[in-house]
Motif scaffolding. Structure first.
Motif, mmCIF file in Angstrom:
data_model
loop_
_atom_site.group_PDB
_atom_site.id
_atom_site.type_symbol
_atom_site.label_atom_id
_atom_site.label_comp_id
_atom_site.label_asym_id
_atom_site.label_seq_id
_atom_site.Cartn_x
_atom_site.Cartn_y
_atom_site.Cartn_z
ATOM 1 N N LYS A 59 46.817 -47.940 15.055
ATOM 2 C CA LYS A 59 45.739 -48.353 14.321
ATOM 3 C C LYS A 59 45.789 -47.849 12.768
ATOM 4 C CE LYS A 59 41.828 -50.228 15.393
ATOM 5 N NZ LYS A 59 40.372 -50.732 15.492
ATOM 6 N N ALA A 60 45.953 -46.489 13.116
ATOM 7 C CA ALA A 60 45.668 -45.631 11.734
ATOM 8 C C ALA A 60 46.740 -45.926 10.870
ATOM 9 C CB ALA A 60 45.717 -44.159 12.112
ATOM 10 N N ILE A 61 48.109 -46.084 11.471
ATOM 11 C CA ILE A 61 49.235 -46.550 10.577
ATOM 12 C C ILE A 61 48.958 -47.888 9.752
ATOM 13 C CG2 ILE A 61 51.594 -47.240 10.243
ATOM 14 C CD1 ILE A 61 52.037 -45.426 12.662
ATOM 15 N N LEU A 62 48.475 -48.770 10.410
ATOM 16 C CA LEU A 62 47.987 -50.267 9.879
ATOM 17 C C LEU A 62 46.918 -49.948 9.084
ATOM 18 C CD1 LEU A 62 48.351 -52.251 13.210
ATOM 19 C CD2 LEU A 62 49.729 -52.601 11.378
ATOM 20 N N GLY A 63 45.729 -49.096 9.306
ATOM 21 C CA GLY A 63 44.704 -48.703 8.273
ATOM 22 C C GLY A 63 45.103 -48.265 7.296
ATOM 23 N N ARG A 64 46.191 -47.358 7.197
ATOM 24 C CA ARG A 64 46.729 -46.819 5.930
ATOM 25 C C ARG A 64 47.426 -47.860 4.883
ATOM 26 N NH1 ARG A 64 47.215 -41.826 4.310
ATOM 27 N NH2 ARG A 64 47.354 -40.750 6.246
ATOM 28 N N ALA A 65 47.976 -48.738 5.521
ATOM 29 C CA ALA A 65 48.690 -49.833 4.815
ATOM 30 C C ALA A 65 47.670 -50.678 4.090
ATOM 31 C CB ALA A 65 49.553 -50.635 5.660
ATOM 32 N N LEU A 66 46.528 -51.056 5.051
ATOM 33 C CA LEU A 66 45.659 -51.767 4.505
ATOM 34 C C LEU A 66 44.703 -51.248 3.119
ATOM 35 C CD1 LEU A 66 44.130 -53.874 7.427
ATOM 36 C CD2 LEU A 66 45.380 -54.718 5.444
ATOM 37 N N ARG A 90 43.376 -30.231 10.675
ATOM 38 C CA ARG A 90 42.755 -31.336 9.600
ATOM 39 C C ARG A 90 41.336 -31.765 9.970
ATOM 40 N NH1 ARG A 90 42.176 -36.837 8.834
ATOM 41 N NH2 ARG A 90 43.703 -37.991 7.437
ATOM 42 N N GLU A 91 40.643 -31.972 8.951
ATOM 43 C CA GLU A 91 39.231 -32.572 8.793
ATOM 44 C C GLU A 91 39.294 -34.025 9.037
ATOM 45 O OE1 GLU A 91 36.626 -31.030 9.694
ATOM 46 O OE2 GLU A 91 36.691 -29.057 8.821
ATOM 47 N N HIS A 92 38.398 -34.609 9.472
ATOM 48 C CA HIS A 92 38.013 -36.157 9.891
ATOM 49 C C HIS A 92 37.698 -36.988 8.544
ATOM 50 C CE1 HIS A 92 38.930 -35.076 14.016
ATOM 51 N NE2 HIS A 92 37.661 -34.242 13.873
ATOM 52 N N ASP A 93 38.235 -38.013 8.410
ATOM 53 C CA ASP A 93 37.738 -38.972 7.340
ATOM 54 C C ASP A 93 37.921 -40.159 7.996
ATOM 55 O OD1 ASP A 93 40.507 -39.715 7.696
ATOM 56 O OD2 ASP A 93 41.153 -39.026 5.836
ATOM 57 N N ALA A 94 37.788 -41.242 7.258
ATOM 58 C CA ALA A 94 37.387 -42.592 8.046
ATOM 59 C C ALA A 94 38.536 -43.152 8.579
ATOM 60 C CB ALA A 94 37.163 -43.628 6.618
ATOM 61 N N LEU A 95 40.082 -42.708 7.863
ATOM 62 C CA LEU A 95 41.180 -43.199 8.631
ATOM 63 C C LEU A 95 41.318 -42.735 9.920
ATOM 64 C CD1 LEU A 95 43.870 -44.695 8.259
ATOM 65 C CD2 LEU A 95 44.836 -42.541 7.486
ATOM 66 N N SER A 96 41.099 -41.341 10.222
ATOM 67 C CA SER A 96 41.115 -40.629 11.351
ATOM 68 C C SER A 96 40.173 -41.228 12.410
ATOM 69 C CB SER A 96 41.039 -39.388 11.370
ATOM 70 O OG SER A 96 39.820 -38.705 10.925
ATOM 71 N N LEU A 97 39.222 -41.844 12.279
ATOM 72 C CA LEU A 97 38.100 -42.304 13.037
ATOM 73 C C LEU A 97 39.027 -43.554 13.924
ATOM 74 C CD1 LEU A 97 34.857 -42.018 11.219
ATOM 75 C CD2 LEU A 97 35.669 -40.858 12.973
ATOM 76 N N LEU A 98 39.749 -44.356 13.228
ATOM 77 C CA LEU A 98 40.438 -45.240 13.818
ATOM 78 C C LEU A 98 41.312 -44.587 15.095
ATOM 79 C CD1 LEU A 98 41.699 -47.356 10.833
ATOM 80 C CD2 LEU A 98 39.753 -47.739 12.204
ATOM 81 N N LEU A 99 41.810 -43.630 15.192
ATOM 82 C CA LEU A 99 42.404 -42.803 16.103
ATOM 83 C C LEU A 99 41.415 -42.491 17.239
ATOM 84 C CD1 LEU A 99 44.687 -41.483 17.583
ATOM 85 C CD2 LEU A 99 44.400 -39.415 15.901
ATOM 86 N N ALA A 107 41.143 -33.497 4.605
ATOM 87 C CA ALA A 107 42.340 -34.030 4.315
ATOM 88 C C ALA A 107 42.111 -35.427 3.550
ATOM 89 C CB ALA A 107 42.502 -35.002 5.670
ATOM 90 N N ASP A 108 43.174 -35.797 2.728
ATOM 91 C CA ASP A 108 43.232 -36.951 1.662
ATOM 92 C C ASP A 108 42.686 -38.254 2.158
ATOM 93 O OD1 ASP A 108 46.252 -35.778 -0.110
ATOM 94 O OD2 ASP A 108 44.186 -35.252 -0.274
ATOM 95 N N GLU A 109 41.865 -38.937 1.381
ATOM 96 C CA GLU A 109 41.694 -40.399 1.845
ATOM 97 C C GLU A 109 42.933 -41.162 2.050
ATOM 98 O OE1 GLU A 109 38.797 -41.664 2.653
ATOM 99 O OE2 GLU A 109 37.515 -39.954 2.250
ATOM 100 N N ALA A 110 42.742 -42.102 2.740
ATOM 101 C CA ALA A 110 43.749 -42.886 3.251
ATOM 102 C C ALA A 110 44.769 -43.697 1.998
ATOM 103 C CB ALA A 110 43.422 -44.020 3.873
#
Length: 296
Positions: free
Chosen positions: A59-66, A208-217, A12-15
């Motif tokens: 949280k992941a939606i908010l994390g992408r915004a940040l 989908r593989e995991h990245d920092a953003l998905s760890l918020l989920l 997956a792409d980074e956030a």
């Protein structure tokens, strides 16, 4: 630990980059910039459980915004407070840069929706500090040990855990290829262990593989530990903090969630997330209400 994985797609792409339209998680956390730190989003009902939108997904939606606002790419620590019940549909996100340093930056993000009277209501507010996981020291001195979880292929698909606590026909379950350790399924058969412990594997159904953003989920995407105490139902999160420690290696993630102090109608839930290289890549703690009947 060797294990079998569900079919894997491209990483997956980074956030900070455009969402990968091949994967549902990225499509459902996509944002349309308005400028000045504001974004439009659409909350998907596909990440709901027992009638409520999952807190980790929000949280992941908010994390992408940040990630699109702050000068650093990865969440290191993120704390969300759930202020009112969100509904699937349009939302606005507003972000604020609080501090930008050389190695860390901190900001806030709020998710707002319009209620039936036309008034804007804040649903979730998150404060987070971001950095660069790839710039961290390789030194590791952890005394933590990975939890024992049966191999992926020997674990039970969540939608196959039948009985009084069955998880079939729940939207978020359909988006995951997650599995529960057989030792963590007694609650679904009406025989909870009483330990307040849930262990298993987390994976996306579309590979989908995991990245920092998905760890918020991930820390909020397993059945609540309260189910293992015999109390099954909607478990509303009051506050959820996630610490992201490393970029995960490919493959399903081992997850252990546990509670030790259900009291006064609330419980804490601690989660550990381990990757395929036996590294502790994320930790979380939340305060939640004890399970209540499903939302209407």
């Amino acid at each position: 630990m060797a294990h079998s994985a569900p079919p894997a797609g491209p990483a997956a792409d980074e956030a900070r980059t455009a969402p990968d339209i091949d994967h549902e998680f990225d499509r459902d956390t996509a944002l349309a910039p308005r400028g000045n730190g504001e974004f439009d989003a659409v909350i998907s009902g596909g990440w709901s459980i027992l009638g409520a939108v999952n807190g980790g997904y929000l949280k992941a939606i908010l994390g992408r915004a940040l990630a699109l606002t702050l000068p650093h790419p990865h969440p290191f620590t993120a704390t969300a407070h759930y202020l009112s019940t969100p509904a699937p549909g349009p939302a606005v996100l507003r972000t604020t840069l609080l501090r930008a340093g050389r190695t860390l930056s901190t900001g806030t993000a709020s998710l707002l929706q319009t209620d039936e009277h036309g008034a804007e209501v804040e649903r979730v507010r998150m404060t987070a500090t971001y950095g660069d996981l790839d710039a961290l020291s390789q030194h590791v001195a952890t005394t933590a040990t990975a939890p024992h979880v049966a191999p992926y292929e020997q674990c039970v698909a969540m939608d196959a855990a039948g009985g009084p606590g069955a998880l079939g026909d729940i939207p978020i379950v359909e988006r995951l290829a997650s599995r529960l350790d057989p030792d963590s399924t007694g609650w679904a058969l009406g025989r909870p262990s009483g330990r307040g412990r849930m262990a298993g594997w987390f994976a996306f159904a579309d590979g989908r593989e995991h990245d920092a953003l998905s760890l918020l989920l991930v820390g909020d995407a397993m059945p609540p530990a309260a189910f293992d105490l015999g109390t099954i139902g909607w478990t509303p999160t009051v506050e959820l903090t996630t610490h992201v420690r490393a970029r995960p290696e490919p493959g399903p993630l081992r997850v252990l969630v546990a509670t030790r102090n259900p009291a006064g109608g609330f419980l804490e839930e601690d989660a550990e997330v381990w990757d395929s290289a036996d590294r502790l890549v994320a930790q979380s703690r939340q305060l939640a209400r004890m399970p209540r009947p499903a939302a209407g």
